[in-house]
Design an enzyme around this catalytic site. Structure first.
Site, mmCIF file in Angstrom:
data_model
loop_
_atom_site.group_PDB
_atom_site.id
_atom_site.type_symbol
_atom_site.label_atom_id
_atom_site.label_comp_id
_atom_site.label_asym_id
_atom_site.label_seq_id
_atom_site.Cartn_x
_atom_site.Cartn_y
_atom_site.Cartn_z
ATOM 1 N N MET A 30 0.848 -1.195 0.000
ATOM 2 C CA MET A 30 0.000 0.000 0.000
ATOM 3 C C MET A 30 0.890 1.254 0.000
ATOM 4 S SD MET A 30 -3.476 -0.917 1.959
ATOM 5 C CE MET A 30 -2.953 -0.638 3.625
ATOM 6 N N LEU A 33 6.812 3.149 1.209
ATOM 7 C CA LEU A 33 7.725 2.012 1.387
ATOM 8 C C LEU A 33 8.770 2.271 2.468
ATOM 9 C CD1 LEU A 33 8.298 1.198 -2.398
ATOM 10 C CD2 LEU A 33 6.603 0.201 -0.850
ATOM 11 N N HIS A 37 9.481 -3.360 3.316
ATOM 12 C CA HIS A 37 9.165 -3.620 1.901
ATOM 13 C C HIS A 37 10.447 -3.921 1.117
ATOM 14 C CE1 HIS A 37 5.712 -0.882 3.053
ATOM 15 N NE2 HIS A 37 5.090 -1.941 2.596
ATOM 16 N N GLN A 61 -10.332 -2.494 2.650
ATOM 17 C CA GLN A 61 -9.799 -3.139 3.858
ATOM 18 C C GLN A 61 -9.727 -2.190 5.049
ATOM 19 O OE1 GLN A 61 -5.950 -4.076 1.728
ATOM 20 N NE2 GLN A 61 -5.082 -3.758 3.748
ATOM 21 N N GLN A 153 -2.479 -11.942 8.258
ATOM 22 C CA GLN A 153 -2.672 -11.762 6.818
ATOM 23 C C GLN A 153 -1.979 -12.890 6.053
ATOM 24 O OE1 GLN A 153 -2.710 -7.917 4.503
ATOM 25 N NE2 GLN A 153 -0.541 -8.376 4.289
ATOM 26 N N VAL A 176 11.028 -6.857 9.841
ATOM 27 C CA VAL A 176 12.199 -5.960 9.877
ATOM 28 C C VAL A 176 11.947 -4.928 10.973
ATOM 29 C CG1 VAL A 176 13.577 -4.300 8.566
ATOM 30 C CG2 VAL A 176 12.646 -6.323 7.433
HETATM 31 O O1 PAF Z 1 -0.138 -5.659 3.673
HETATM 32 C C1 PAF Z 1 -0.569 -4.752 2.908
HETATM 33 O O2 PAF Z 1 0.090 -3.755 2.639
HETATM 34 C C2 PAF Z 1 -1.950 -4.906 2.296
HETATM 35 O O3 PAF Z 1 -2.817 -5.557 3.186
HETATM 36 C C3 PAF Z 1 -1.937 -5.612 0.934
HETATM 37 C C4 PAF Z 1 -1.420 -7.027 1.050
HETATM 38 C C5 PAF Z 1 -1.059 -4.838 -0.036
HETATM 39 C C6 PAF Z 1 -3.355 -5.680 0.368
HETATM 40 O O4 PAF Z 1 -3.881 -4.410 0.172
#
Ligand code: PAF
Length: 294
Positions: A30, A33, A37, A61, A153, A176
């Site tokens: 999302m 970063l 990431h 979400q 998740q 991290v």
């Molecule tokens: O973990 C995240 O950043 C979000 O839940 C994802 C997996 C990109 C889905 O929108």
């Protein structure tokens, strides 16, 4: 690095790579970063021929409109970091590209959502499963990379992959952390200085629970109580959302007493940020680690 907004163009790009025999490694994000990431990009570089990432703040979400509206964004910086990390194509769709008919069709997750973040954020994982189903269809990845900070998740996406017969291997990548132990998160920038200093206690409380398990405690309630007590003593600004101990990836108590692989997870709410963290391990395989990798 290519910047791609259109789903059709994204699919064309990956199909071309696949026709050349390349495997596609995908890191959905999302945005905003951070090191977490970047570690996923690195793992993807090491294990896939062509790395694709997406930046899309997925509205379905977020239960809380305010959280969605204030989710930090900096697309230019994201593109620079992704390019430097060797990402071949960055998918930057708009809401209309991902939801052309709104929420006419969505995915509902029925297992593993009654605990932890699923319990305190109803509908959250339906939104995650919905957007990932769309992204997996568009990007057609062979491999996907998820951080264990969002361990619930990870477990739910593993179920999604199995349930919908996606031919995708999911890599669980370790959490991290900042030098003081705070798990890296895009939300950390929303903490004020005092909250940021205190937030380190989130991981310290989990370590206390881990030490208790290492010393032989197997009573779920006693481990939860110990972590909760730690937070009550040390957190002055943050409010506990939840503390739980469960078997992982089952996300429930498999037996009356703790045995096998487990997660100790917590969420704490600050004024403008809700932080989550966890440690995972296995009672059969001590000493334990603070994040799995496969
Ligand atoms: O973990 C995240 O950043 C979000 O839940 C994802 C997996 C990109 C889905 O929108």
């Amino acid at each position: 690095m290519l910047l791609i907004q259109s789903p059709a163009e994204m699919t064309r790009f990956v199909l071309k790579q696949k026709s050349r025999g390349k495997t596609i490694g995908f890191v959905p994000t999302m945005g905003f970063l951070h090191e977490g990431h970047l570690s996923l990009f690195q793992k993807a570089q090491e294990t896939s021929d062509c790395v694709v990432a997406s930046v899309f703040v997925n509205p379905t979400q977020f239960g809380d409109r305010d959280d969605y509206m204030h989710y930090p964004q900096d697309t230019e910086r994201d593109a620079r970091l992704a390019g430097e990390a060797g990402v071949a194509a960055l998918f930057l769709p708009k809401e209309q590209d991902i939801y052309p008919n709104g929420t006419a069709v969505t995915v509902k997750v029925n297992a593993g959502t009654d605990v932890l973040c699923g319990k305190s954020r109803p509908g959250h994982f339906d939104g995650v499963a919905t957007v990932l189903t769309k992204l997996f269809h568009i990007v057609r990845p062979d491999r996907v990379y998820f951080g264990m900070k969002d361990a619930q998740q990870v477990a739910i996406v593993e179920n999604l992959i199995k349930a919908f017969h996606f031919s995708i291997h999911l890599f669980r990548c370790p959490i991290v952390r900042e030098p003081d132990g705070l798990a890296r998160s895009s939300r950390n920038v929303r903490l004020n200085d005092e909250e940021r200093r205190e937030a380190v206690d989130l991981s310290r409380g989990l370590q206390q629970g881990l030490h208790l398990i290492q010393s032989g405690e197997r009573d779920f309630e006693k481990i939860i109580e110990s972590v909760t007590d730690y937070y009550h003593t040390h957190l002055k600004l943050g409010k506990i959302d939840y503390v739980d101990v469960l078997n992982y990836p089952e996300l429930r108590r498999v037996h009356k007493r703790l045995s096998g692989s487990f997660i100790i997870a917590a969420a704490v709410k600050y004024k403008h940020a809700r932080l989550i963290d966890n440690v995972t391990g296995d009672t059969e395989n001590m000493p334990l680690s603070t994040g799995n990798q496969s």
